[in-house]
Design a protein around this motif. Sequence first.
Motif, PDB file in Angstrom:
ATOM      1  N   TYR A  61      -9.783  -1.812  10.945  1.00 57.50           N
ATOM      2  CA  TYR A  61      -8.885  -1.709   9.802  1.00 57.50           C
ATOM      3  C   TYR A  61      -7.454  -2.057  10.205  1.00 57.50           C
ATOM      4  N   ARG A  63      -3.336  -1.537   9.213  1.00 53.52           N
ATOM      5  CA  ARG A  63      -2.408  -0.715   8.454  1.00 53.52           C
ATOM      6  C   ARG A  63      -1.762  -1.545   7.358  1.00 53.52           C
ATOM      7  N   ARG A  64      -1.406  -0.897   6.285  1.00 46.00           N
ATOM      8  CA  ARG A  64      -0.825  -1.579   5.127  1.00 46.00           C
ATOM      9  C   ARG A  64       0.431  -2.354   5.509  1.00 46.00           C
ATOM     10  N   GLU A  65       1.305  -1.726   6.291  1.00 43.87           N
ATOM     11  CA  GLU A  65       2.554  -2.379   6.687  1.00 43.87           C
ATOM     12  C   GLU A  65       2.280  -3.617   7.542  1.00 43.87           C
ATOM     13  N   ASP A  66       1.312  -3.525   8.428  1.00 45.46           N
ATOM     14  CA  ASP A  66       0.961  -4.667   9.266  1.00 45.46           C
ATOM     15  C   ASP A  66       0.404  -5.811   8.419  1.00 45.46           C
ATOM     16  N   TRP A  67      -0.440  -5.465   7.433  1.00 51.07           N
ATOM     17  CA  TRP A  67      -1.011  -6.499   6.572  1.00 51.07           C
ATOM     18  C   TRP A  67       0.081  -7.170   5.740  1.00 51.07           C
ATOM     19  N   ILE A  68       1.025  -6.401   5.217  1.00 49.05           N
ATOM     20  CA  ILE A  68       2.114  -6.979   4.429  1.00 49.05           C
ATOM     21  C   ILE A  68       2.938  -7.928   5.295  1.00 49.05           C
TER      22      ILE A  68
END
Length: 101
Positions: A61, A63-68
């Motif tokens: 998975y 993290r949201r911040e990494d994906w953004i």
Amino acid sequence: MLDLGNTAGWAAAFIAFVAVNASTIQWLLKRRDEQHLRDTSRVDDLESALTELRVNLPLEYVRREDWIRFSGTLDAKLDAMREEMREQIAEVKERLYAGRN
């Protein structure tokens, strides 16, 4: 006065009462120990599953911040490539159609 037979009867009843209670207490303690062993086994299983999840989670998975951040970088690169291709296509069109106007 109490006669010996009556006293023996009461003593036998008391001993039977104590024996039944002792047997019940022993059965309850054994049942509690078995339940404790089952619960301990289940807790151990849950702990190992949680440890496995903690190990695998970062691998599977994002993290949201990494994906953004990743998608923002990717979008910027694609936009730059699109702009470069438009410039190159415009140059090719200009060369192709330079003498026709």
